[in-house]
Design a protein around this motif. Structure first.
Motif, PDB file in Angstrom:
ATOM      1  N   LEU B 123     -48.805 -29.745  78.999  1.00 19.47           N
ATOM      2  CA  LEU B 123     -48.947 -31.264  79.581  1.00 19.47           C
ATOM      3  C   LEU B 123     -49.624 -31.510  78.619  1.00 19.47           C
ATOM      4  CD1 LEU B 123     -45.716 -32.411  81.887  1.00 19.47           C
ATOM      5  CD2 LEU B 123     -45.598 -32.857  78.886  1.00 19.47           C
ATOM      6  N   ILE B 124     -50.804 -31.514  79.929  1.00 19.41           N
ATOM      7  CA  ILE B 124     -51.765 -31.703  80.358  1.00 19.41           C
ATOM      8  C   ILE B 124     -52.128 -31.745  78.806  1.00 19.41           C
ATOM      9  CG2 ILE B 124     -54.080 -31.673  81.015  1.00 19.41           C
ATOM     10  CD1 ILE B 124     -52.759 -30.576  83.836  1.00 19.41           C
ATOM     11  N   GLN B 125     -52.602 -29.988  78.510  1.00 20.96           N
ATOM     12  CA  GLN B 125     -53.103 -29.487  77.140  1.00 20.96           C
ATOM     13  C   GLN B 125     -52.662 -31.185  75.381  1.00 20.96           C
ATOM     14  OE1 GLN B 125     -54.836 -27.353  76.881  1.00 20.96           O
ATOM     15  NE2 GLN B 125     -54.456 -26.893  73.869  1.00 20.96           N
ATOM     16  N   ASN B 126     -51.539 -31.349  75.781  1.00 23.01           N
ATOM     17  CA  ASN B 126     -50.979 -32.083  75.055  1.00 23.01           C
ATOM     18  C   ASN B 126     -51.787 -33.362  74.859  1.00 23.01           C
ATOM     19  OD1 ASN B 126     -49.455 -33.044  72.833  1.00 23.01           O
ATOM     20  ND2 ASN B 126     -48.180 -34.697  74.778  1.00 23.01           N
ATOM     21  N   PHE B 127     -52.469 -34.105  75.910  1.00 29.08           N
ATOM     22  CA  PHE B 127     -52.566 -35.243  77.030  1.00 29.08           C
ATOM     23  C   PHE B 127     -54.453 -34.955  75.689  1.00 29.08           C
ATOM     24  CE2 PHE B 127     -55.936 -37.046  79.165  1.00 29.08           C
ATOM     25  CZ  PHE B 127     -56.339 -38.091  78.633  1.00 29.08           C
ATOM     26  N   TYR B 128     -54.885 -33.717  76.238  1.00 33.05           N
ATOM     27  CA  TYR B 128     -56.370 -33.753  75.885  1.00 33.05           C
ATOM     28  C   TYR B 128     -56.178 -33.450  74.037  1.00 33.05           C
ATOM     29  CZ  TYR B 128     -58.611 -33.598  80.138  1.00 33.05           C
ATOM     30  OH  TYR B 128     -59.298 -34.375  81.380  1.00 33.05           O
ATOM     31  N   SER B 129     -55.784 -33.050  73.476  1.00 30.50           N
ATOM     32  CA  SER B 129     -54.902 -32.763  72.447  1.00 30.50           C
ATOM     33  C   SER B 129     -55.092 -33.561  71.298  1.00 30.50           C
ATOM     34  CB  SER B 129     -53.628 -31.742  71.835  1.00 30.50           C
ATOM     35  OG  SER B 129     -53.649 -30.641  72.423  1.00 30.50           O
ATOM     36  N   GLN B 130     -54.499 -34.658  71.852  1.00 26.58           N
ATOM     37  CA  GLN B 130     -54.747 -36.433  71.407  1.00 26.58           C
ATOM     38  C   GLN B 130     -56.237 -37.340  71.525  1.00 26.58           C
ATOM     39  OE1 GLN B 130     -51.528 -38.474  74.076  1.00 26.58           O
ATOM     40  NE2 GLN B 130     -50.178 -37.466  72.790  1.00 26.58           N
ATOM     41  N   GLU B 131     -56.460 -36.429  72.598  1.00 23.16           N
ATOM     42  CA  GLU B 131     -58.013 -36.970  72.595  1.00 23.16           C
ATOM     43  C   GLU B 131     -59.274 -36.029  71.523  1.00 23.16           C
ATOM     44  OE1 GLU B 131     -59.488 -39.219  75.915  1.00 23.16           O
ATOM     45  OE2 GLU B 131     -57.549 -40.068  76.094  1.00 23.16           O
ATOM     46  N   THR B 132     -58.711 -34.641  71.770  1.00 20.00           N
ATOM     47  CA  THR B 132     -59.749 -34.388  70.591  1.00 20.00           C
ATOM     48  C   THR B 132     -59.142 -34.062  69.050  1.00 20.00           C
ATOM     49  OG1 THR B 132     -58.666 -32.252  71.424  1.00 20.00           O
ATOM     50  CG2 THR B 132     -60.434 -32.604  72.334  1.00 20.00           C
ATOM     51  N   ALA B 133     -58.254 -34.934  68.708  1.00 22.29           N
ATOM     52  CA  ALA B 133     -57.848 -34.841  67.684  1.00 22.29           C
ATOM     53  C   ALA B 133     -58.666 -35.421  66.655  1.00 22.29           C
ATOM     54  CB  ALA B 133     -56.286 -35.592  67.254  1.00 22.29           C
ATOM     55  N   PRO B 134     -58.961 -35.001  65.642  1.00 29.09           N
ATOM     56  CA  PRO B 134     -57.771 -33.690  64.300  1.00 29.09           C
ATOM     57  C   PRO B 134     -58.858 -32.270  65.237  1.00 29.09           C
ATOM     58  CG  PRO B 134     -59.680 -34.406  63.136  1.00 29.09           C
ATOM     59  CD  PRO B 134     -59.962 -35.116  64.457  1.00 29.09           C
ATOM     60  N   HIS B 135     -59.204 -32.337  65.743  1.00 28.22           N
ATOM     61  CA  HIS B 135     -59.841 -30.703  66.559  1.00 28.22           C
ATOM     62  C   HIS B 135     -58.424 -30.441  67.943  1.00 28.22           C
ATOM     63  CE1 HIS B 135     -63.794 -31.057  64.382  1.00 28.22           C
ATOM     64  NE2 HIS B 135     -62.708 -31.934  64.244  1.00 28.22           N
ATOM     65  N   GLN B 136     -58.910 -29.227  67.451  1.00 29.77           N
ATOM     66  CA  GLN B 136     -57.611 -28.878  68.666  1.00 29.77           C
ATOM     67  C   GLN B 136     -58.492 -28.720  70.044  1.00 29.77           C
ATOM     68  OE1 GLN B 136     -55.837 -24.525  67.797  1.00 29.77           O
ATOM     69  NE2 GLN B 136     -53.543 -26.071  67.823  1.00 29.77           N
TER      70      GLN B 136
END
Lengths: 381, 299
Positions: B123-136
């Motif tokens: 879940l946290i990974q999902n949140f951070y993925s939004q922060e770093t989009a478009p990068h992983q």
């Protein structure tokens, strides 16, 4: 408690023009008997040394190297306990240009306040105990450092310290951190902002008595120690690992030992010499200014003296003739004798020259050792 | 310089020729600066009793295939058996503060201590993925080594969705090789910390003079020479079987030419160095005299 950290932040912000609001009185819990000797609420136990945490060491190193100019600076956070000033955290301050307008200083103060508040939320130390300053080739004497530290020494508990980190020495293989504070003599002269010759003589100030050094120790907490030890452990899968005896070096570990400090490079020397020449030039200009100003003072004073003497003579003849003497008090109004120039700048410049010289001498002496070591290594001496 | 215990994972990079050039590539290696690592350890030390693990944001720079973690900061979060909460506002504030000082560093991912990955991690990974989009976003799992039987080390992961209908709480954490990296100029600082860490009371005095440091280095070199000499003599005496690889290394290392030094190089250099030493001392005494004269002028 947010109010306390806010106050601390304001107190520490260097240009803060208005006096910082008095910190809200914190409520103390009962101090255990074992600790009552070492905790001093009134800051009465004098500092014996400064203890720098391993994390702060790396933070300062990183900031100093990456900062766009050589004058990276930031705040030190920590606590004092039984005469030991424990610096446990730090954060860099944004770099701002030479002209410090009101807006940028306000934004720095805001930055500090919100940084301190944020750190408090994650249980990090949030009391400012001083600041750090990066320097190169040992010349850290400058007006900003002295000004900032003077403000700190006024407002912080124990007066705060400034930790100076020498970038060029670190690059040569000897990470150097030193802690300083202003001496009482300098501070008293600074408070009167009087650096005329007489004031210097009265306080017997030279560049070497501006700052006093506080002993500094580096400490790594147990968790960090164990982690670093794991990193320096050799891993088993190295090429030479099969041979137990010779492979017992630290091949393959995350932090292998380095011998870069034995490199016989003289790259820094030219730069150092240039810096010395530049500093000496600056000093000459400054001395020229001072000489010009003192000549001007002498000239004005001679004029004033002449005028007074003339007026006295005139009065003497007038008295002899039975007339009322002319008033004498308008001398000060007629002749503006300029104030004696401040010698602070030239003193700081001398300090810089001395520091450059010291660093040059250090490089030269290690260079000699390296040369003889290399010669011994060549086997035909 | 790998960080942490070696793993047997093979890191395969899909490099299909058919892929469009616009797709963002998955990072293939992660480097960590000591500051980020030590900050994480410090944060772990300062956790509250209720906290099992701590999390925070990683800042750094990224190139096409490599992520360089340069610093990190702690983020508040709470985990219970029912829910996980991350203080996003705090995260934003801290990021803005860091951004002011170091505008080059952007959010690259997050860290947590302990090495267990669970649903909350996803879940946290999902949140951070939004922060770093478009990068992983990358995830750094720091094992502090305080639990018995576990070795301290760092592992890095990127996530990839799993299942027919990807859900935020489901993902696969794919390991990525991770290394410790710092600039050469910072080397001596790290050395300082390693010597401090191995000292008995974990403290060391400063400042150390250049000559002392030099002496230590030379002592180490002498010790190594002794060890090599011992080994070579043992091989010569037939007590030990020689390793050709080691012999080759020794030849390369010790066969360095010192011709330059043996000719006139040494003397010329010696004169220069002595000259500089003399000059430096001259400058210093001049400065001292000048400052004393300033005091004497009025009296």
């Amino acid at each position: 408690m947010a109010a306390t950290s806010m106050a601390a932040a304001l107190a520490a912000s260097l240009p803060a023009p208005s006096a910082a609001p008095a910190p809200a009185a914190p409520t103390y819990e009962a101090i255990p008997a074992s600790m009552s000797k070492v905790i001093d609420i009134e800051a009465e136990i004098p500092l014996t040394f400064v203890q720098l945490d391993g994390m702060v060491v790396t933070k300062i190193l990183k900031h100093a190297r990456e900062a766009p100019s050589t004058t990276a600076h930031g705040l030190l956070l920590g606590l004092d306990l039984d005469g030991v000033l424990e610096v446990s955290n730090s954060f860099p301050l944004p770099h701002h240009g030479g002209d410090e307008d009101d807006r940028s200083s306000k934004s720095v103060a805001r930055y500090q306040a919100s940084m301190l508040r944020s750190l408090k939320e994650v249980q990090a130390d949030d009391s400012v105990v001083g600041f750090y300053q990066a320097t190169s080739l040992g010349a850290f004497f400058n007006q900003t450092l002295v000004d900032t530290q003077a403000i700190h020494q006024d407002k912080l508990r124990h007066g705060g310290v400034v930790i100076v980190h020498d970038l060029s020495q670190t690059a040569r293989g000897n990470a150097s951190f030193r802690a300083f504070r202003l001496t009482a003599a300098f501070l008293s002269a600074y408070k009167k902002s009087n650096f005329s010759t007489t004031s210097l003589v009265n306080h017997s100030l030279t560049f070497s008595s501006i700052l006093e050094e506080v002993p500094l120790k580096i400490r790594t907490n147990p968790l960090l120690s164990s982690f670093i030890n794991t990193l320096t452990q050799p891993s088993q899968s190295s090429v030479l690992g099969s041979d137990g005896e010779l492979g017992a070096g630290t091949t393959g570990s995350t932090i292998p030992p380095s011998f870069a400090r034995l490199d016989y490079g003289t790259a820094g020397l030219t730069r150092n010499l240039e810096q010395i020449v530049e500093a000496v030039d600056n000093y000459r200009t400054e001395e020229g200014n001072l000489a010009y100003l003192s000549r001007q003072i002498a000239r004005e004073r001679a004029k004033a003296d002449n005028y007074v003497a003339k007026r006295k003579e005139e009065n003497a003849t007038r008295v002899a003739q039975g007339l009322a003497p002319l008033p004498e008090e308008d001398v000060a109004r007629l002749f503006k004798i300029p104030a004696e120039p401040s010698r602070l700048e030239s003193m700081l410049l001398l300090g810089q020259i001395d520091a450059y010289g010291k660093s040059l001498a250090g490089t030269a002496s290690t260079g000699l050792v390296k040369m003889y070591a290399a010669k011994a290594g060549s086997g035909r001496d | 310089m790998p960080l942490g215990p070696s793993s047997s994972a093979i890191h395969v990079q899909s490099n299909a020729p058919g892929s469009t050039p616009n797709t963002i590539r998955v990072p293939t290696s992660v480097t960590v600066h000591p500051v980020a690592l030590f900050s994480i350890l410090d944060h772990y030390l300062r956790r509250t009793d209720a906290q099992d693990r701590v999390i925070g944001t990683l800042l750094g720079t990224r190139t096409e295939t490599e992520v360089e973690v340069r610093s990190s900061f702690a983020v508040l979060h709470s985990e219970t058996s029912e829910q996980v909460a991350v203080d996003m506002e705090y995260h934003r504030t801290m990021y803005e503060l860091h951004h002011k000082v170091n505008p080059k560093e952007v959010i690259v991912g997050w860290y947590s201590t302990g090495s267990n990955l669970n649903t909350y991690s996803a879940l946290i990974q999902n949140f951070y993925s939004q922060e770093t989009a478009p990068h992983q976003a990358i995830h750094l799992a720091v094992n502090t080594g305080v639990e018995e039987g576990e070795q301290a080390g760092v592992k890095a992961y990127v996530s990839s969705p799993v299942g027919v209908f990807p859900k935020p709480e489901n993902c696969v954490f794919v390991p990525v090789p991770v290394e410790l990296r710092f600039h050469d100029a910072e080397r001596s600082g790290i050395d300082l910390l390693t010597t401090t860490a191995s000292a008995s009371n974990s403290t060391s005095n400063q400042p150390v003079s250049d000559l002392e440091i030099m002496e230590q280095s030379i002592q180490t070199v002498l010790q190594m020479l002794d060890r090599v000499l011992g080994y070579v003599q043992a091989v010569l005496a037939g007590e030990k079987k020689g390793d050709t690889a080691i012999g080759r290394y020794l030849m390369d290392t010790l066969g360095a030419s010192t011709d330059d030094l043996e000719k006139s190089g040494f003397n010329a250099s010696l004169q220069d160095t002595l000259m500089i030493s003399y000059l430096a001392n001259l400058v210093r005494s001049q400065a001292e005299v000048a400052s004393r004269l300033a005091l004497a002028a009025a009296s």
